[in-house]
Write a protein that holds these residues in place. Structure first.
Motif, PDB file in Angstrom:
ATOM      1  N   ASN A 251       0.835  -1.202   0.000  1.00 10.85           N
ATOM      2  CA  ASN A 251       0.000   0.000   0.000  1.00 10.85           C
ATOM      3  C   ASN A 251       0.868   1.249   0.000  1.00 10.85           C
ATOM      4  OD1 ASN A 251       0.649  -0.972   2.707  1.00 10.85           O
ATOM      5  ND2 ASN A 251      -0.357   0.912   3.405  1.00 10.85           N
ATOM      6  N   THR A 252       0.295   2.352  -0.455  1.00  7.13           N
ATOM      7  CA  THR A 252       1.041   3.615  -0.538  1.00  7.13           C
ATOM      8  C   THR A 252       0.767   4.467   0.688  1.00  7.13           C
ATOM      9  OG1 THR A 252       1.028   3.615  -2.947  1.00  7.13           O
ATOM     10  CG2 THR A 252       1.393   5.732  -1.864  1.00  7.13           C
ATOM     11  N   ALA A 253       1.857   4.888   1.348  1.00  9.13           N
ATOM     12  CA  ALA A 253       1.761   5.781   2.508  1.00  9.13           C
ATOM     13  C   ALA A 253       2.299   7.147   2.103  1.00  9.13           C
ATOM     14  CB  ALA A 253       2.563   5.231   3.678  1.00  9.13           C
ATOM     15  N   THR A 254       1.588   8.204   2.480  1.00 10.26           N
ATOM     16  CA  THR A 254       2.037   9.573   2.194  1.00 10.26           C
ATOM     17  C   THR A 254       2.642  10.160   3.450  1.00 10.26           C
ATOM     18  OG1 THR A 254       0.336   9.896   0.505  1.00 10.26           O
ATOM     19  CG2 THR A 254       1.326  11.870   1.468  1.00 10.26           C
ATOM     20  N   LEU A 255       3.924  10.533   3.350  1.00  9.62           N
ATOM     21  CA  LEU A 255       4.658  11.108   4.475  1.00  9.62           C
ATOM     22  C   LEU A 255       4.727  12.615   4.307  1.00  9.62           C
ATOM     23  CD1 LEU A 255       7.658   8.610   4.489  1.00  9.62           C
ATOM     24  CD2 LEU A 255       5.632   8.521   5.920  1.00  9.62           C
ATOM     25  N   THR A 256       4.501  13.353   5.389  1.00  8.06           N
ATOM     26  CA  THR A 256       4.613  14.806   5.356  1.00  8.06           C
ATOM     27  C   THR A 256       5.662  15.253   6.373  1.00  8.06           C
ATOM     28  OG1 THR A 256       2.757  14.946   6.901  1.00  8.06           O
ATOM     29  CG2 THR A 256       2.258  15.238   4.567  1.00  8.06           C
ATOM     30  N   GLY A 257       6.274  16.403   6.092  1.00 11.05           N
ATOM     31  CA  GLY A 257       7.307  16.918   6.977  1.00 11.05           C
ATOM     32  C   GLY A 257       8.085  18.025   6.305  1.00 11.05           C
ATOM     33  N   SER A 258       9.397  18.044   6.467  1.00 12.62           N
ATOM     34  CA  SER A 258      10.247  19.067   5.845  1.00 12.62           C
ATOM     35  C   SER A 258      11.603  18.463   5.489  1.00 12.62           C
ATOM     36  CB  SER A 258      10.428  20.266   6.788  1.00 12.62           C
ATOM     37  OG  SER A 258      10.993  19.859   8.019  1.00 12.62           O
ATOM     38  N   HIS A 259      12.280  19.082   4.519  1.00 11.75           N
ATOM     39  CA  HIS A 259      13.601  18.665   4.042  1.00 11.75           C
ATOM     40  C   HIS A 259      13.567  17.212   3.515  1.00 11.75           C
ATOM     41  CE1 HIS A 259      14.659  22.286   6.099  1.00 11.75           C
ATOM     42  NE2 HIS A 259      14.519  21.755   7.308  1.00 11.75           N
ATOM     43  N   LEU A 260      12.506  16.893   2.772  1.00 12.32           N
ATOM     44  CA  LEU A 260      12.334  15.526   2.267  1.00 12.32           C
ATOM     45  C   LEU A 260      12.763  15.372   0.809  1.00 12.32           C
ATOM     46  CD1 LEU A 260       8.757  14.767   3.728  1.00 12.32           C
ATOM     47  CD2 LEU A 260      10.991  14.434   4.810  1.00 12.32           C
ATOM     48  N   ILE A 261      13.029  16.474   0.116  1.00 12.79           N
ATOM     49  CA  ILE A 261      13.200  16.433  -1.338  1.00 12.79           C
ATOM     50  C   ILE A 261      14.383  15.581  -1.775  1.00 12.79           C
ATOM     51  CG2 ILE A 261      14.630  18.504  -1.501  1.00 12.79           C
ATOM     52  CD1 ILE A 261      11.786  17.476  -3.890  1.00 12.79           C
ATOM     53  N   GLU A 262      15.452  15.502  -0.955  1.00 14.65           N
ATOM     54  CA  GLU A 262      16.639  14.747  -1.359  1.00 14.65           C
ATOM     55  C   GLU A 262      16.729  13.406  -0.637  1.00 14.65           C
ATOM     56  OE1 GLU A 262      20.006  17.331  -0.871  1.00 14.65           O
ATOM     57  OE2 GLU A 262      19.625  18.330  -2.781  1.00 14.65           O
ATOM     58  N   ALA A 263      15.564  12.798  -0.381  1.00 17.07           N
ATOM     59  CA  ALA A 263      15.541  11.509   0.319  1.00 17.07           C
ATOM     60  C   ALA A 263      16.332  10.451  -0.452  1.00 17.07           C
ATOM     61  CB  ALA A 263      14.108  11.045   0.506  1.00 17.07           C
ATOM     62  N   THR A 264      17.145   9.716   0.285  1.00 19.23           N
ATOM     63  CA  THR A 264      17.905   8.606  -0.307  1.00 19.23           C
ATOM     64  C   THR A 264      17.399   7.258   0.185  1.00 19.23           C
ATOM     65  OG1 THR A 264      19.552   8.803   1.476  1.00 19.23           O
ATOM     66  CG2 THR A 264      19.987  10.006  -0.580  1.00 19.23           C
TER      67      THR A 264
ATOM     68  N   SER B 178       7.745  16.651  -3.060  1.00 25.44           N
ATOM     69  CA  SER B 178       8.203  18.012  -2.801  1.00 25.44           C
ATOM     70  C   SER B 178       9.075  17.974  -1.558  1.00 25.44           C
ATOM     71  CB  SER B 178       7.014  18.962  -2.596  1.00 25.44           C
ATOM     72  OG  SER B 178       6.349  18.648  -1.387  1.00 25.44           O
ATOM     73  N   ASP B 179       9.514  19.140  -1.118  1.00 25.22           N
ATOM     74  CA  ASP B 179      10.346  19.166   0.076  1.00 25.22           C
ATOM     75  C   ASP B 179       9.550  18.819   1.334  1.00 25.22           C
ATOM     76  OD1 ASP B 179      13.064  19.664   0.977  1.00 25.22           O
ATOM     77  OD2 ASP B 179      12.260  21.387   2.074  1.00 25.22           O
ATOM     78  N   THR B 180       8.209  18.848   1.225  1.00 22.76           N
ATOM     79  CA  THR B 180       7.369  18.584   2.395  1.00 22.76           C
ATOM     80  C   THR B 180       6.499  17.336   2.246  1.00 22.76           C
ATOM     81  OG1 THR B 180       5.608  20.015   1.505  1.00 22.76           O
ATOM     82  CG2 THR B 180       7.243  21.036   2.963  1.00 22.76           C
ATOM     83  N   ARG B 181       6.621  16.626   1.115  1.00 15.58           N
ATOM     84  CA  ARG B 181       5.724  15.485   0.882  1.00 15.58           C
ATOM     85  C   ARG B 181       6.444  14.389   0.133  1.00 15.58           C
ATOM     86  NH1 ARG B 181       1.728  14.644  -3.263  1.00 15.58           N
ATOM     87  NH2 ARG B 181       0.051  13.254  -2.578  1.00 15.58           N
ATOM     88  N   LEU B 182       6.237  13.159   0.612  1.00 13.55           N
ATOM     89  CA  LEU B 182       6.897  12.004   0.011  1.00 13.55           C
ATOM     90  C   LEU B 182       5.918  10.829   0.059  1.00 13.55           C
ATOM     91  CD1 LEU B 182      10.521  10.871   0.784  1.00 13.55           C
ATOM     92  CD2 LEU B 182       8.667   9.248   1.030  1.00 13.55           C
ATOM     93  N   THR B 183       5.856  10.047  -1.009  1.00 14.63           N
ATOM     94  CA  THR B 183       5.027   8.838  -1.007  1.00 14.63           C
ATOM     95  C   THR B 183       5.936   7.617  -1.030  1.00 14.63           C
ATOM     96  OG1 THR B 183       4.840   8.827  -3.426  1.00 14.63           O
ATOM     97  CG2 THR B 183       3.110   9.970  -2.194  1.00 14.63           C
TER      98      THR B 183
ATOM     99  N   ILE C 251       8.610   4.599  10.938  1.00 14.96           N
ATOM    100  CA  ILE C 251       9.061   5.021   9.609  1.00 14.96           C
ATOM    101  C   ILE C 251      10.102   6.132   9.779  1.00 14.96           C
ATOM    102  CG2 ILE C 251       8.404   5.987   7.380  1.00 14.96           C
ATOM    103  CD1 ILE C 251       5.598   4.969   7.834  1.00 14.96           C
ATOM    104  N   THR C 252      11.201   6.030   9.030  1.00 17.87           N
ATOM    105  CA  THR C 252      12.215   7.089   9.004  1.00 17.87           C
ATOM    106  C   THR C 252      12.581   7.401   7.560  1.00 17.87           C
ATOM    107  OG1 THR C 252      14.016   5.484   9.209  1.00 17.87           O
ATOM    108  CG2 THR C 252      13.222   6.503  11.246  1.00 17.87           C
ATOM    109  N   VAL C 253      13.037   8.624   7.357  1.00 18.69           N
ATOM    110  CA  VAL C 253      13.514   9.074   6.038  1.00 18.69           C
ATOM    111  C   VAL C 253      14.972   9.509   6.184  1.00 18.69           C
ATOM    112  CG1 VAL C 253      13.264  10.793   4.204  1.00 18.69           C
ATOM    113  CG2 VAL C 253      11.226   9.774   5.254  1.00 18.69           C
TER     114      VAL C 253
END
Length: 439
Positions: free
Chosen positions: A288-301, A317-322, A335-337
């Motif tokens: 399933n797809t989880a939508t994560l919100t926060g900040s400084h997410l754009i360069e997630a590795t 975006s920098d504030t949203r990651l799926t 969950i961690t990014v």
């Protein structure tokens, strides 16, 4: 023509001879038997001087600076001799003595640093002996820009411009001793840094590439020194980045030749921050797809559910990651990014067992719907839908094992009733719609 002040002495004489010159002092009053000591002679009537003698031997390099001052270079000699000045008016008669002594030549034992930039301008410290009366410091054939006698064993000197390896020598009244080697080197060049970004907290190791790293004394990230560094070779250094503010910092290397210029950029990156996840739970099988919100997410590795990497993820975006959840075990995980800036704070996510249905009561209802049906099963607490076939029904969760639903209208015949939760969809149980009897 008579020599004028500030001109070299010549042999010319004047037909109008004045009084004989007088000599009142000579400084220094002694020098090496080898000669070569620069002296200053003071007195009167020096204008038009034609000779300066130390005993019977003429001095060299004589210059009339004024009517009361002459500079000259003492010739070789021994013992104590009278210094005289001759002009068209005669030769001075005062008994001003200059003493010849065996003055040892200076020695040099070390120079620090041992190299510097070709442009010069850096300060070096010379160590040796007999340096007190130094009159010159030379780098090869070029005089130091300036020098300071610190003591009989130390001199500091500002290196002139130069190339290659030269000998530094110090001249005193005892002569110029043996030289000591000093190398002119090109400035170091820092051309690359890998990785080129890291956390604002520092502490990560980077590799610098370039040239001229031998003997490096510092690695700078902006104006801040690396926590530590190791010179691997003349072309590579490993360094531990210091803390820094978010944004770019130029990385430069300091070596004996100087500091590199316009080094590569290293980016300090803020650590990611997570504030929420939706949905906050999912099936054991993942997918399933989880939508994560926060900040400084754009360069997630990386995105991890506990210790397991997400099946895939996209930084929207920098504030949203799926992220697509991986399979997991029943219960709560975190969950961690991760980005170049570090790893985020953990947020909870639940793995749920799929619901089951064991019964529906009553087992049938009217075609028009509206009948109340009680569903019995397990893992029903987080029910998001009750389906009669493909049609959603209104429902109320009574407990983890019971739901009351209002059957929707439909056609006559059996229909499967199922329950949907974040953990999945239950197997269906049979429910029949029955037409009313005809009269």
């Amino acid at each position: 023509m008579n020599p004028s002040p500030n001109s070299p002495i010549s042999a010319a004489t004047s037909p109008l001879a004045g009084p004989a010159p007088t000599v009142s002092s000579v400084s220094p009053s002694s020098g090496s038997t080898a000669g070569g000591t620069g002296v200053t002679i003071t007195g009167t009537g020096f204008t038009g001087a034609t000779a300066v003698r130390f005993g019977a031997t003429a001095a060299s390099g004589c210059t009339v600076n004024s009517d009361t001052r002459i500079t000259a270079v003492a010739p070789a000699g021994t013992g104590a001799v009278q210094v005289t000045v001759t002009t068209p008016g005669g030769t001075s008669a005062q008994f001003v003595v200059y003493g010849y002594a065996t003055v040892p030549a200076p020695t040099l034992t070390s120079v620090s640093p041992t190299s510097g930039p070709v442009a010069g301008g850096n300060t070096v410290t010379l160590t040796g002996s007999g340096l007190t009366n130094a009159t010159a410091v030379r780098f090869g054939g070029t005089a130091a820009t300036s020098f300071t006698v610190v003591s009989d064993i130390h001199i500091t000197a500002v290196a002139p411009a130069g190339t290659g390896t030269v000998q530094i020598t110090v001249a005193t009244r005892g002569g110029a001793g043996d030289g000591i080697s000093y190398a002119y080197a090109a400035l170091p060049v820092a051309s690359g840094v890998s990785p080129d970004q890291g956390p604002t907290s520092g502490g990560n190791t980077v590799a610098l590439t370039g040239t001229g790293f031998t003997g490096a004394t510092a690695v700078l990230f902006g104006a801040t020194a690396a926590l530590s560094f190791t010179v691997v070779s003349a072309t590579q250094i490993t360094a531990v980045a210091p803390p820094g503010s978010a944004g770019p910092a130029s990385v430069n290397v300091t070596a004996p030749a100087g500091i590199s210029a316009a080094g590569p950029s290293y980016f300090y990156v803020n650590a990611p921050v997570l504030s929420g996840v939706s949905p906050s739970s999912g099936p054991l099988a993942g997918g399933n797809t989880a939508t994560l919100t926060g900040s400084h997410l754009i360069e997630a590795t990386a995105v991890r559910f506990g210790a397991t990497s997400a099946a895939s993820f996209t930084a929207v975006s920098d504030t949203r990651l799926t992220a697509q959840a991986p399979p997991g075990s029943a219960g709560s995980t975190r969950i961690t990014v991760t980005t170049a800036g570090g790893t985020s704070n953990p947020i909870p996510y639940g793995y749920l067992v799929a619901p089951t249905l064991s019964a529906v009561s009553p087992t049938q209802g009217s075609l028009a719907g509206g009948d109340s049906a009680t569903l019995t099963g397990t893992n029903l607490t987080q029910t998001t839908a009750v389906l009669f076939g493909a049609v959603r029904a209104a429902f109320t969760v009574v407990s983890d094992t019971h739901i009351v639903a209002t059957a929707p209208s439909g056609t006559a015949g059996p229909v499967g009733v199922s329950v949907v939760t974040p953990g999945g969809t239950s197997p269906a149980v049979a429910y029949a719609r029955v037409a009313p009897p005809t009269i």
